[in-house]
Motif scaffolding. Structure first.
Motif, short mmCIF file in Angstrom:
data_model
loop_
_atom_site.label_atom_id
_atom_site.label_comp_id
_atom_site.label_asym_id
_atom_site.label_seq_id
_atom_site.Cartn_x
_atom_site.Cartn_y
_atom_site.Cartn_z
N LEU A 245 0.82 -1.20 0.00
CA LEU A 245 0.00 0.00 0.00
C LEU A 245 0.86 1.27 0.00
CD1 LEU A 245 -2.70 -1.05 2.63
CD2 LEU A 245 -2.73 -1.36 0.15
N TYR A 246 2.05 1.16 0.60
CA TYR A 246 2.94 2.32 0.68
C TYR A 246 4.36 1.85 0.94
CZ TYR A 246 5.27 6.50 2.41
OH TYR A 246 6.15 7.53 2.59
N ILE A 247 5.32 2.51 0.31
CA ILE A 247 6.73 2.23 0.58
C ILE A 247 7.53 3.52 0.42
CG2 ILE A 247 7.15 1.49 -1.81
CD1 ILE A 247 9.27 -0.46 -0.67
N ASP A 248 8.40 3.78 1.39
CA ASP A 248 9.34 4.89 1.34
C ASP A 248 10.71 4.27 1.11
OD1 ASP A 248 11.21 6.87 1.87
OD2 ASP A 248 10.08 7.74 3.53
N GLU A 249 11.06 4.12 -0.17
CA GLU A 249 12.27 3.36 -0.50
C GLU A 249 13.53 3.99 0.07
OE1 GLU A 249 12.88 1.98 -4.40
OE2 GLU A 249 10.83 1.25 -4.67
N ASP A 250 13.60 5.31 0.07
CA ASP A 250 14.81 5.97 0.55
C ASP A 250 15.06 5.65 2.03
OD1 ASP A 250 17.05 7.76 0.53
OD2 ASP A 250 15.80 9.20 1.59
N LYS A 251 14.06 5.87 2.88
CA LYS A 251 14.23 5.67 4.32
C LYS A 251 14.16 4.20 4.72
CE LYS A 251 14.79 10.00 5.16
NZ LYS A 251 13.76 10.83 5.77
N LEU A 252 13.52 3.37 3.92
CA LEU A 252 13.41 1.95 4.25
C LEU A 252 14.74 1.22 4.07
CD1 LEU A 252 11.55 -0.40 5.10
CD2 LEU A 252 11.07 -0.76 2.66
#
Length: 255
Positions: A245-252
């Motif tokens: 549903l959501y992903i923050d690739e940079d911070k993940l």
């Protein structure tokens, strides 16, 4: 090596916990095998729940081979043979779930330890050196990731509704990943630990309270909040790409 923040394991039983980069994660969630296993689990569960015909599932060769293996087990085989077709299929798709790749979001690195044989002696490679791997154990954690994972399964309402609660103004945690669970009935949240909010257990308790989920019971009659997620080495089964549903690739992926 690409940047990474947490580790993954090929399977939940014996695999080594290795760095999970953005490319590794992308390949896993888009894997045809992962897609098939999750799709099959949902299809079987839905057919059983609705009382639909199960004939198409019983003709699947993987299921037939698995049944033969179960029936050949000493003592347990006879008990398995007496199960209904529906019960056998549900056990099979639970096994499919358990064989998915796994993430350990709260841990950035586990220490290397020797693999042991059945007698507890180190296994050796061709050069006579101990075979080492990164074992998923609490006492083997070297570095945490400052992420924590929460699991709200068998929700009595659409999981997307719970995700929307994380997006309201004033919600204090930064969500790095949100996806449906393999059952399709739950939500898994990976969040940045909130400074000053305590350890993983504290963060999860406060988050569940903030989301109004502390005392909610799900479709199974049990509380939907999975309390076993308080352990830093808790596994999280790989989702399908379309269930994210959501992903923050940079911070993940950047520590």
């Amino acid at each position: 090596m690409e940047a990474y923040r947490f580790v993954f394991q090929d399977n939940m039983y014996w695999g080594s916990c290795e760095p999970c980069t953005a490319s590794v994660f992308s390949n896993l969630v888009r894997s045809a095998v992962v897609n098939w296993k999750i799709g099959m689990r949902r299809a079987v569960r839905e057919a059983v729940a609705k009382g639909q015909s199960l004939d198409a599932f019983t003709r699947i060769s993987d299921f037939q081979k698995w049944c033969i293996q179960q029936e050949c087990r000493p003592r347990a085989g006879e008990k398995f043979a007496q199960l209904t077709t529906a019960a056998k299929l549900l056990q099979w798709v639970d096994m499919l779930k358990d064989s998915l790749p796994d993430y350990v979001f709260a841990v950035r690195e586990f220490g290397l330890v020797p693999r042991l044989d059945k007698d507890g002696n180190p296994k050796l490679d061709a050069d006579g050196q101990p075979i080492l791997y990164r074992r998923r154990k609490q006492e083997n954690i070297l570095h945490l990731s400052a992420l924590f994972m929460s699991d709200y399964d068998h929700l009595p309402f659409p999981p997307q509704e719970l995700y929307e609660r994380t997006r309201v103004p004033g919600y204090p945690w930064n969500t790095r990943l949100a996806h449906l669970t393999s059952s399709g009935e739950g939500l898994r949240l990976v969040s940045e630990c909130l400074p000053g909010a305590g350890n993983i257990a504290d963060q999860q308790y406060l988050q569940a309270k903030e989301l109004g989920m502390l005392h909610v019971k799900g479709t199974t009659g049990k509380f939907v909040t999975d309390n076993s997620c308080v352990n830093a080495d808790k596994l999280s089964f790989c989702p399908r790409f379309e269930d994210i549903l959501y992903i923050d690739e940079d911070k993940l992926f950047n520590f």
